[in-house]
Design an enzyme around this catalytic site. Structure first.
Site, PDB file in Angstrom:
ATOM      1  N   GLU A 196     -30.952  25.998  -2.319  1.00 43.72           N
ATOM      2  CA  GLU A 196     -31.398  24.672  -1.881  1.00 43.72           C
ATOM      3  C   GLU A 196     -32.688  24.295  -2.587  1.00 43.72           C
ATOM      4  OE1 GLU A 196     -31.990  25.366   2.281  1.00 43.72           O
ATOM      5  OE2 GLU A 196     -29.954  26.169   2.507  1.00 43.72           O
ATOM      6  N   LYS A 243     -36.412  23.294  -2.896  1.00 45.39           N
ATOM      7  CA  LYS A 243     -37.554  23.507  -2.001  1.00 45.39           C
ATOM      8  C   LYS A 243     -38.405  22.245  -2.071  1.00 45.39           C
ATOM      9  CE  LYS A 243     -41.145  26.939  -0.993  1.00 45.39           C
ATOM     10  NZ  LYS A 243     -42.226  25.987  -0.853  1.00 45.39           N
ATOM     11  N   ASP A 291     -41.309  19.700  -1.482  1.00 48.36           N
ATOM     12  CA  ASP A 291     -42.751  19.838  -1.306  1.00 48.36           C
ATOM     13  C   ASP A 291     -43.244  18.787  -0.320  1.00 48.36           C
ATOM     14  OD1 ASP A 291     -45.255  20.781  -1.611  1.00 48.36           O
ATOM     15  OD2 ASP A 291     -45.594  19.924  -3.599  1.00 48.36           O
ATOM     16  N   TYR A 317     -32.923  21.803   7.113  1.00 46.97           N
ATOM     17  CA  TYR A 317     -32.297  22.976   6.499  1.00 46.97           C
ATOM     18  C   TYR A 317     -32.172  24.179   7.412  1.00 46.97           C
ATOM     19  CZ  TYR A 317     -37.317  23.601   5.888  1.00 46.97           C
ATOM     20  OH  TYR A 317     -38.663  23.656   6.110  1.00 46.97           O
ATOM     21  N   LYS A 361     -39.757  29.896  -7.548  1.00 45.34           N
ATOM     22  CA  LYS A 361     -40.644  28.776  -7.860  1.00 45.34           C
ATOM     23  C   LYS A 361     -40.396  28.224  -9.263  1.00 45.34           C
ATOM     24  CE  LYS A 361     -43.622  27.689  -5.259  1.00 45.34           C
ATOM     25  NZ  LYS A 361     -44.769  28.192  -4.543  1.00 45.34           N
ATOM     26  N   CYS A 412     -70.516  -3.752 -12.862  1.00 41.98           N
ATOM     27  CA  CYS A 412     -69.168  -3.755 -13.425  1.00 41.98           C
ATOM     28  C   CYS A 412     -69.237  -3.333 -14.893  1.00 41.98           C
ATOM     29  CB  CYS A 412     -68.554  -5.139 -13.298  1.00 41.98           C
ATOM     30  SG  CYS A 412     -67.004  -5.291 -14.195  1.00 41.98           S
ATOM     31  N   CYS A 472     -68.157  -6.715 -17.100  1.00 46.70           N
ATOM     32  CA  CYS A 472     -68.936  -7.952 -17.169  1.00 46.70           C
ATOM     33  C   CYS A 472     -70.403  -7.740 -16.815  1.00 46.70           C
ATOM     34  CB  CYS A 472     -68.329  -9.019 -16.270  1.00 46.70           C
ATOM     35  SG  CYS A 472     -68.571  -8.670 -14.523  1.00 46.70           S
ATOM     36  N   CYS A 495     -65.998  -5.458  -8.173  1.00 51.31           N
ATOM     37  CA  CYS A 495     -66.765  -6.388  -8.986  1.00 51.31           C
ATOM     38  C   CYS A 495     -66.467  -7.760  -8.397  1.00 51.31           C
ATOM     39  CB  CYS A 495     -66.292  -6.342 -10.441  1.00 51.31           C
ATOM     40  SG  CYS A 495     -66.865  -7.767 -11.381  1.00 51.31           S
ATOM     41  N   CYS A 542     -65.061 -12.323 -14.190  1.00 48.00           N
ATOM     42  CA  CYS A 542     -65.076 -11.063 -14.943  1.00 48.00           C
ATOM     43  C   CYS A 542     -63.853 -10.991 -15.863  1.00 48.00           C
ATOM     44  CB  CYS A 542     -65.070  -9.891 -13.967  1.00 48.00           C
ATOM     45  SG  CYS A 542     -64.861  -8.300 -14.776  1.00 48.00           S
TER      46      CYS A 542
END
Ligand code: IVH
Length: 683
Positions: free
Chosen positions: A120, A122, A124, A236, A324, A418, A421, A436, A441
């Site tokens: 199956e 796995k 995460d 599962y 894994k 910023c 600008c 900003c 800008c």
């Protein structure tokens, strides 16, 4: 107890039927991915159910589909003891380790040599433990320390894939008296990116990865927030079971769970270890494009009795193992931290990295989410950092490798101005984001133009980020309306523009004048107005003039527009800068009107919202609706607090009960006609 009337009994029956139907359609949608009714029809069922419940609150049971959102717990989560330890898994990283695992088991029990396997993915995500008594979802918990978890029932109720009652399909097997199911709650990459985008727009903290997003969403104290998060589930394992015919193999477990209506992991049944290895390799390939994060496959001895006989080491059952995937985390040097300015002015930091390969892709940049993240993780310029790339998610910095520090690293100071600008930045109280606030800008402007031209908005072919930046840098445009005044001659001096390309762009811009109103509204980039809200607004306001005149109260009466968005919209239209844009758009002929025919003549019922229930005298429902709309009224299908009047005909349905519960006034059809004669539409 008073005897129920015949009507009551019929209503009760309908109520039970609705519960069943909605559970079933949830299952078709969220588990089978194969809905058999439209979203609209689904909403109608849900509304009918809610109306009955509003009139009969004592009928509501915890397994009602309406109970997916509930009241927040006053403080924290209650601890719950698991019926059996929620174990974890040992890891192997290559074929040799996998073979060694099986060899060790075979020495413990020679029957292992003949064993078959379930392989199956796995997932995460986050373990959840779901308890059902007599088919009803009664308790849901996190894993916690494996012995005790936290009671997150209220939150899990809001997850559509969690069955509130089993079997979900009434044709399914009868539920066992008691069953506890383990699964993984997770978020897809696409949902995760969309959620982060939404949070960013709201100035809220974003999540580093889908797993954190899933965990954060499930551990919300307010289930109403969880309800808005796109959580999914795959199951599962059966952790505890009381009832006839307990499954004897892992394969049977998955079949049984599926039959009861749980979404289950996509598993493969392997007769031997060669098949397991092939299945693993197939998953390594698939993983690249899989819609959610996987970190390996789980290899399980299929025969549960044999599996159990092998025992547990520490917290890991011997009879299964996680194989894994190769890591997609690497370390590299963080060369610099730079800042992007988004369309709404939000400043977002990103990492410039010493280029590094992760899973076949060369990564040069990674997101740092926000300035708080850099501070909390103590990420410094010059640090060796862990970079992670999973699936199609944008790579991100997990954190610094503190042990590799030389002392030459530099603590990062967030910008006070910023970077594009030079205007001072602002942090809004209660928000994570730094903005900003200079509306002129150039970074914001080019992002705005890019958004305006995007596929979902005005769909101007050939006008992407790069050209938007070029146009802004050359000062050819100062706002989106200026696009419509561009000539071929304006464009020719730009790098990369020859006659043909310039002519094509001008033609594409001109062609976009024909786009419908909803796209233009979306393209304006008003905060809180995404494509869906834009469509809603275009349905209610015939053009930008009408929308510009709407008040916060008007806007907030629309289902789907909250008070905050209503304020953003009104503010947008109030700003002189934006009014100027509108004037220029109108002058250029970019002034779509909603496709729905707008009415000439007086509109005595403008601003009122009606709902109709029952049969009206001498007029069909559609005719009545058309007439009301011609008088300027809005007609919707369900009663809410925003409904002005419920029009009641013969044999009214459950809407009447709902209107009474909400205090919505009712009118007969004759009274409606009289109302339309009254100036201003108020009796
Ligand atoms: S079986 C007794 N199967 O992986 C062990 N776990 O490191 C039961 N996980 O905490 C685990 N997908 O949350 C199993 N198909 C799957 C899984 C799975 C994801 C998670 C689970 C567990 C972790 C183990």
């Amino acid at each position: 107890m008073p005897t129920p009337t015949a009507n009551e009994a019929a209503l009760r029956q309908r109520y039970e039927e609705l519960k069943r139907l909605i559970h079933y359609h949830n299952y078709r949608y969220y588990v089978l991915n194969d809905p058999v009714i439209s979203d609209y029809e689904y909403d109608q069922l849900m509304r009918e159910l809610e109306a009955i419940e509003a009139a009969h609150p004592d009928w509501v049971t915890p397994d009602s589909p309406s109970q997916r959102a509930g009241a927040p717990p006053a403080e924290g989560f209650r601890k719950v003891r698991h019926p059996a330890p929620i174990l974890s898994l040992a890891n192997v990283f290559d074929d040799a380790e996998l073979e060694a695992w099986l060899e060790r088991l075979a020495r413990l029990n020679p029957r292992v040599r003949e064993a078959d396997f379930s392989v199956e993915p796995k997932i995460d995500g986050l373990t959840v433990v779901l308890h059902y008594r007599d088919g009803v979802f009664v308790l849901g918990a996190t894993r916690g320390d494996g012995l005790e978890g936290e009671d997150i029932t209220a939150n899990l109720r809001t997850v559509r894939a969690v069955p509130l009652r089993i079997p979900v399909d009434p044709q399914g097997p009868p539920p066992p008296p008691y069953i506890v199911v383990r699964g993984e709650a997770y978020m897809t990459h696409a949902d995760f990116e969309a959620l982060n985008e939404h949070l960013r727009q709201q100035g809220e903290r974003t999540f580093a990865n889908p797993r954190n997003a899933a965990a954060g969403s499930l551990r919300q104290l307010d289930p109403n927030i969880t309800a808005q998060r796109p959580l999914r589930l795959l199951c599962y394992q059966i952790v505890a079971y009381e009832g006839p015919h307990p499954p004897r193999t892992q394969w049977e477990v998955l079949q049984r769970l599926k039959a009861l209506g749980f979404p289950v992991v996509p598993a493969e049944h392997c007769p031997d270890l060669d098949c397991v290895k092939r299945a693993y390799r197939a998953w390594v390939e698939r993983r690249e494009h899989w819609p959610y994060d996987l970190d390996g496959v789980v290899v399980k001895i299929n025969d549960l009795e044999l599996q159990r006989s092998l025992g547990v080491v520490g917290k890991d059952p011997r009879g299964m193992v996680a194989y894994k995937f190769p890591a997609r985390e690497v370390t590299t040097v963080l060369l610099d931290i730079r800042v992007n300015v988004g369309r709404t002015g939000v400043l977002t930091p990103y990492a410039v990295l010493e280029p590094v390969e992760i899973g076949g892709v060369v990564v040069r940049k990674a997101t740092l989410h926000n300035f708080d993240y850099i501070r909390e993780k103590d990420i410094r310029v010059g640090d060796r950092v862990i970079v992670r790339r999973s699936g199609d998610v944008i790579p991100y910095i997990v954190g610094p490798v503190v042990s590799a520090r030389t002392g030459r690293e530099r603590v990062y100071e967030p910008p006070t101005h910023c970077p594009v600008c030079g205007a001072p930045v602002e942090k809004i109280v209660g928000e994570v984001a730094v903005y900003c606030i200079n509306a002129a800008c150039p970074a914001q402007l080019s992002r705005n133009i890019e958004h305006f031209a995007s596929r979902e908005a005005m769909d101007i072919e050939g006008l992407g980020r790069k050209i938007a930046e070029q146009l802004v840098a050359a000062r050819l445009v100062g706002d989106v309306a200026d696009l419509y005044y561009l000539t071929v001659d304006d464009l020719l001096p730009l790098e990369g523009f020859a006659q043909k390309k310039a002519a094509n762009l001008v033609a594409a811009i001109q062609a976009s004048k024909q786009r419908p109103l909803a796209r233009l509204i979306y393209g304006l980039g008003i905060r809180g107005v995404g494509a869906v809200n834009a469509r809603l607004l275009a349905e209610h306001y015939p053009d930008l003039d009408a929308l510009a005149q709407a008040t916060e109260e008007d806007l907030a009466t629309l289902e789907g527009i909250g008070p905050v968005t209503a304020r953003f919209i009104v503010d947008w239209f109030r700003q002189e800068r934006n009014r100027q844009v509108l004037r220029k758009l109108r002058q250029a002929g970019v002034w779509p009107r909603a496709e729905r025919a707008t009415q000439a003549g007086p509109q005595p019922l403008a601003g009122l919202t009606f709902v109709i229930t029952g049969t009206l005298p001498g007029i069909t429902r559609d005719e009545a609706k058309a007439w009301l709309e011609a008088q300027g009224a809005k007609v919707t299908n369900s009663v809410s607090r925003k409904t002005s009047y419920l029009i009641v005909g013969d044999n009214p349905g459950s809407k009447l009960a709902r209107a009474q519960a909400l205090g919505v006034p009712t009118l007969s059809w004759d009274e409606v006609q009289a109302l339309a004669q009254t100036p201003g539409g108020r009796p």
